[in-house]
Design an enzyme around this catalytic site. Structure first.
Site, PDB file in Angstrom:
ATOM      1  N   ILE A   1      -1.718  -1.493  -4.148  1.00  0.00           N
ATOM      2  CA  ILE A   1      -2.756  -2.514  -4.286  1.00  0.00           C
ATOM      3  C   ILE A   1      -3.776  -2.101  -5.350  1.00  0.00           C
ATOM      4  CG2 ILE A   1      -2.353  -3.213  -1.903  1.00  0.00           C
ATOM      5  CD1 ILE A   1      -4.996  -1.921  -1.102  1.00  0.00           C
ATOM      6  N   GLY A   2      -3.288  -1.257  -6.253  1.00  0.00           N
ATOM      7  CA  GLY A   2      -4.156  -0.716  -7.293  1.00  0.00           C
ATOM      8  C   GLY A   2      -4.436   0.756  -7.062  1.00  0.00           C
TER       9      GLY A   2
ATOM     10  N   GLY B   1      -6.254  10.952   2.508  1.00  0.00           N
ATOM     11  CA  GLY B   1      -6.639   9.774   1.735  1.00  0.00           C
ATOM     12  C   GLY B   1      -7.992   9.964   1.087  1.00  0.00           C
ATOM     13  N   VAL B   2      -8.204   9.189   0.019  1.00  0.00           N
ATOM     14  CA  VAL B   2      -9.501   9.282  -0.653  1.00  0.00           C
ATOM     15  C   VAL B   2     -10.015   7.890  -1.054  1.00  0.00           C
ATOM     16  CG1 VAL B   2      -8.703   9.587  -3.037  1.00  0.00           C
ATOM     17  CG2 VAL B   2     -10.726  10.829  -2.244  1.00  0.00           C
TER      18      VAL B   2
ATOM     19  N   GLY C   1      -6.917  -5.697  -2.512  1.00  0.00           N
ATOM     20  CA  GLY C   1      -6.839  -6.073  -1.097  1.00  0.00           C
ATOM     21  C   GLY C   1      -8.100  -5.693  -0.355  1.00  0.00           C
TER      22      GLY C   1
ATOM     23  N   GLU D   1     -11.122   5.373   0.536  1.00  0.00           N
ATOM     24  CA  GLU D   1     -12.272   4.763   1.195  1.00  0.00           C
ATOM     25  C   GLU D   1     -13.482   5.688   1.251  1.00  0.00           C
ATOM     26  OE1 GLU D   1     -10.718   3.277   4.916  1.00  0.00           O
ATOM     27  OE2 GLU D   1      -9.834   1.560   3.901  1.00  0.00           O
TER      28      GLU D   1
END
Lengths: 725, 185
Positions: A465-466, A683-684, A239, A686
């Protein structure tokens, strides 16, 4: 469940499963090709037709005539719906351009017809028989022109006195930079199957990152009640932000289904995606940095423009400059310029990916001007508070440690310090560093956990999304409920399940696991009630309380269900939550041709608890790869006469391939951020793309002595300036 | 006008559908297909073999890689009717969930994928890469064109470069291929 204060010590600090490496639980389905993606739902849809889109061949204007008679008469065709056949569909807030209907053309390849036929071959051939006439109006397509015209720079935010700081500055730089427009280029095209046969109830099997958002957008666009819409998106073939929104595939499939009374499937043809769907806008950026001789930064002044269709927000490249480094005086301004290119929207690390690609070159330039090591210069200007609002402290920031650990592991100290002076055969060798920063957003997230026939079934509309959602959600349930991974079944991406954070903005993993944790606690409460016990413990598949000790799956009676949503409290507004990293790159630049080859790349990441080191590492590796593409090859080439991206396929738009990617290494700092979620995770997904491109640019400078400020960093920009051989 | 009329006439008289017999994963299939049907669409749309993926439909991404008579081919770039009696192997023929091929297992072991969409094509190409090196077929980066080819990272990367992975799992795919090569050696 409300998350209103930082998490204290909890079960995740004694974890057996969370934070440990687990192979993907959906791995076997993916390696055998049996994971069902949107266009392949033969398991649930029968007797479908195939739709094929037609896009506008102008960038701006009106359609004056469409003749679809030949298409309607073509073999196998069940329906042709043209834009002139229906009124402009209402636009959801999340879409900038309309998705279909009416004579207005807002961008090249905007969908203007769909042909529905028995087979793809028939639909595609018939689409080419549609005749279209336009009345074209001039458009704006050149960002550099817009930059030159932009005199009046209104300031988004200024702290201190920036002009005075630059006047006083002992050392400063002032440069202009460009980043290119980029395409998500996920491997699975946008695709949907729609069943809207009765014109009332719509079921959409689609490929989408955000189930709840897209359901809402569908309701607006097709003027339906949300209650009459069902969306399924259990597997998404990539995505990167391109599938955050409702797009034309879903709308055209739905319209085709209503018209024909049969399910219809539509996949956007690859050459259509680049101009029909969204992209990351290119930017022009001016960055000024002022510092004292000792290397302390006194001011930043960062202004940038990007393009957008009227009403959109473009690519805000200045945000990270507000908070990443110290400095008393700071000014940023972003201008989203109305232009008539296709729809600019979010792509992986929207803003930061483009902003850090520039800021981190500028930091390298400053370090050189100051005679400081680029690592030391960054360390010197670290901050533990938001420099714009110093009362806001970073909850947990270890940027300095990222730089230090990275230097050590990479062998930074041994690097050549004189640009252009290390040669191996025909190759000039250089090393570069860049900092990485990306906000750690959290989003409310819900889930339901059912104790059902010997297993725990968790349901949430979260998508994978993976990113590894299936696996980390199973880990969360297994950890919280004291069972094994095999005893958990994860069901995702369905609007029948509780609304989650969805996948985007690197908020998915941290938020959705927190929501699943809340649902597990709700189930534990139900179990306690059923067994009439107080505060039971859940361990080794058993429910234990006082002298009671019962197998979890031996509980008798009706199925027990726990459902909850984790709400993130306002306290997070008063602190800075971020993720941090440092990239180290070694390149070889051909002394004769200027061709750049990466030799190795290391990224060190500080992102709170790493829920699963295997899947998190893959996310970072993937971000690094995308930053290498952004550095060296990715660029949507704008035809500024006709207003479209000319290289609209995977041969013309060059993403990194196997041969471009050298040795990669990822190091995670062992950090915990209790202010982020109960699992202390951030989160990681991005972080890896943030700053990586600048590390490549800086390494190229170290190799050649040529400072490039315009992406992609292709050899034609250096060819006439390469060091004498 | 004349040329259009001739074309129309020709089109009407031409046969637009053909019968073809393909052997896929060891099983013979007799199909009557629109001549324009690619091998990829024959697999995905007519035989429900959806493991081969359509990423671009133009031979640019490699997601549709299958074997035809033992050689890897982009199934989107060839018409099904061109393959009368050919032996085709798709990812479904490489291995299933209950009987994984060593390459499939290696992909799981090394997390050599994320979204999974390019994965069947990567696995087919990975198997072909090892076979091509073993067979002594040179690539762009092969230094000695005669004699055995070294199974180097550079050779593997070069031969895998027709298979795009936007999730960027390249480093892990390389590890998976190395694992299988090592097991074989």
């Amino acid at each position: 469940m409300d998350f209103n204060q930082s998490a204290d010590e909890n079960l995740f600090d004694r974890a057996r499963i969370i934070g440990k490496p687990h192979k993907r639980i959906d791995g076997a389905l993916k390696v055998t090709g049996t994971a069902p993606y949107a266009y392949e739902r033969n398991d649930v849809v029968e007797n479908h037709l195939v739709g094929y889109p037609l896009g506008a061949s102008i960038a701006k204007g009106r359609i004056t005539r469409m003749d679809a008679a030949a298409a309607r008469n073509a073999e196998g065709v069940a329906a042709v719906i043209t834009a002139l056949d229906i009124d402009e569909l209402p636009r959801a807030d999340s879409n900038v351009a309309k998705l279909f209907g009416g004579d207005l053309v807002e961008h090249y390849h905007q969908a203007i017809a769909v042909v529905v036929a028995e087979t793809l071959e028939q639909a595609r051939a018939a689409t080419s028989l549609i005749e279209v006439e336009y009345e074209e109006t001039p458009g704006e397509f050149d960002l550099d022109d817009a930059w030159k015209r932009l005199q009046d720079r209104d300031v988004i935010n200024e702290v201190g006195d920036v002009d005075a700081a630059f006047e006083r500055a002992e050392v400063s730089i002032d440069e202009i930079y460009h980043t290119a427009s980029q395409s998500h280029a996920m491997m699975e095209p946008h695709a949907s199957i729609a069943d809207w046969c009765d014109g009332k109830h719509l079921t959409l099997w689609t490929s989408n990152q955000m189930i709840a958002w897209s359901k809402k957008a569908l309701a607006t666009t097709l003027e339906l009640d949300e209650a009459d819409i069902r969306l399924e998106s259990p597997f998404v073939g990539g995505g990167f932000g391109g599938k955050l929104w409702l797009r034309a595939d879903a709308v055209l499939a739905a319209l085709g289904s209503r018209e024909t009374g049969r399910p219809v499937k539509v996949a956007l043809p690859r050459p259509f995606i680049f101009n029909n769907a969204t992209h990351r806008s290119g930017t022009v950026q001016r960055l000024r940095i002022a510092a004292n001789k000792d290397g302390r930064i006194t001011a930043f002044d960062h202004s940038a423009i990007s393009h957008t269709l009227p009403g959109g927000s473009g690519e805000d490249a200045v945000n990270q400059t507000r908070c990443f480094y110290a400095g008393e005086n700071r000014r940023v301004a972003h201008h989203a310029i109305d232009m008539n290119l296709p729809e600019a929207a979010d792509m992986r690390a929207p803003g930061e990916a483009s902003g850090l690609a520039v800021l981190e070159i500028a930091m390298d330039e400053m370090a050189e001007k100051l005679g400081l090591d680029p690592v030391e210069f960054r360390i010197l200007n670290d901050t533990q508070v938001n420099p714009e609002e110093p009362h806001k402290r970073y909850s947990d920031r270890h940027f300095v440690e990222c730089l230090q650990k990275g230097s050590e592991a990479f062998g930074w100290r041994e690097r050549n310090k004189v640009p252009g002076s290390r040669r191996e055969g025909q190759w000039l060798i250089g090393q570069g560093v860049a900092g990485a920063y990306r906000g750690a957003i959290t989003m409310d997230s819900g889930a339901r956990v059912r104790l059902s026939q010997g297993k725990l079934v968790v349901e949430t509309d979260m998508t994978d999304i993976g990113t590894g959602s299936y696996t980390i959600i199973a880990q969360t349930v297994a950890e919280t409920m004291g069972v094994t991974m095999d005893e958990v079944e994860v069901r995702l991406g369905n609007s029948a399940y509780p609304v989650s954070s969805g996948s985007g903005g690197q908020f998915g993993a941290a938020s959705s696991t927190a929501g699943v944790y809340a649902a597990c606690l709700a189930l534990q409460e139900e179990i306690g009630k059923r067994l009439s016990i107080e505060s039971p413990r859940f361990e080794n598949g058993r429910v234990v309380s006082g002298d009671q000790d019962l197998g979890l799956f031996e509980i008798e009676g009706e199925e027990l269900v726990g459902e909850d949503t984790l709400h993130f409290g306002d306290f997070q507004d008063e602190i800075e939550l971020g993720t941090f990293g440092a990239h180290f790159v070694e390149v070889a630049v051909n002394a004769y041709t200027g061709e750049t080859r990466l030799r190795r790349m290391l990224s060190v990441c500080d992102a709170g608890r790493i829920l699963n080191p295997i899947t998190a590492r893959s996310q970072v590796l993937g971000g690094m790869v995308m930053s290498i593409g952004a550095a060296l090859s990715e660029s949507l080439s704008i035809d500024t006469a006709r207003g479209f991206f000319a290289n609209h396929d995977l041969a013309g738009y060059e993403i990194a391939v196997h041969a471009d990617i050298p040795e990669q290494e990822v190091i995670f700092l062992d950090t915990l951020d209790g202010a982020s979620t109960p699992l202390k995770a951030k989160g990681v997904g991005e972080l890896g793309i943030c700053g990586g491109a600048a590390a490549v640019a800086n390494a190229m400078y170290n190799a050649t002595g040529i400072r490039l400020r315009d992406y992609p960093l292709t050899l034609d920009r250096m060819l006439d300036r390469l060091p004498a051989i | 006008m004349t040329s259009t009329t001739t074309f129309e006439k020709h089109r009407e008289s031409a046969q637009t559908r053909s019968s073809v017999a393909l052997t896929i994963n060891g099983q013979r299939h007799e199909l009557t297909l629109d001549n324009r049907t690619t091998l990829l669409d024959a697999l995905r749309e007519h035989l429900n073999l959806t493991g081969s993926k359509k990423g671009c439909d133009h031979g640019q991404c490699g997601a549709c890689t299958v074997f035809i008579d033992g050689q890897r081919v982009n199934a989107c770039l060839t018409l099904a009717v061109m393959h009368q009696d050919d032996e085709i192997t798709t990812i479904e023929g490489v291995g299933g969930v209950e009987h994984l091929d060593p390459m499939q297992q290696a992909f799981i072991d090394h997390d050599a994928f994320q979204c999974g969409y390019c994965t069947p094509g990567q696995i087919c190409s990975a198997k072909a890469t090892l076979e091509e090196i073993r067979a002594g077929i040179p690539s762009h980066v092969t230094k000695e064109l005669t004699g055995p080819i070294e199974l180097s990272d550079e050779e593997i990367r070069e031969r895998m470069s027709g298979n795009l992975c936007r999730c960027g799992a390249y480093a892990n795919i390389l590890e998976a291929i190395r694992q299988v090569a090592k097991e074989r050696a």
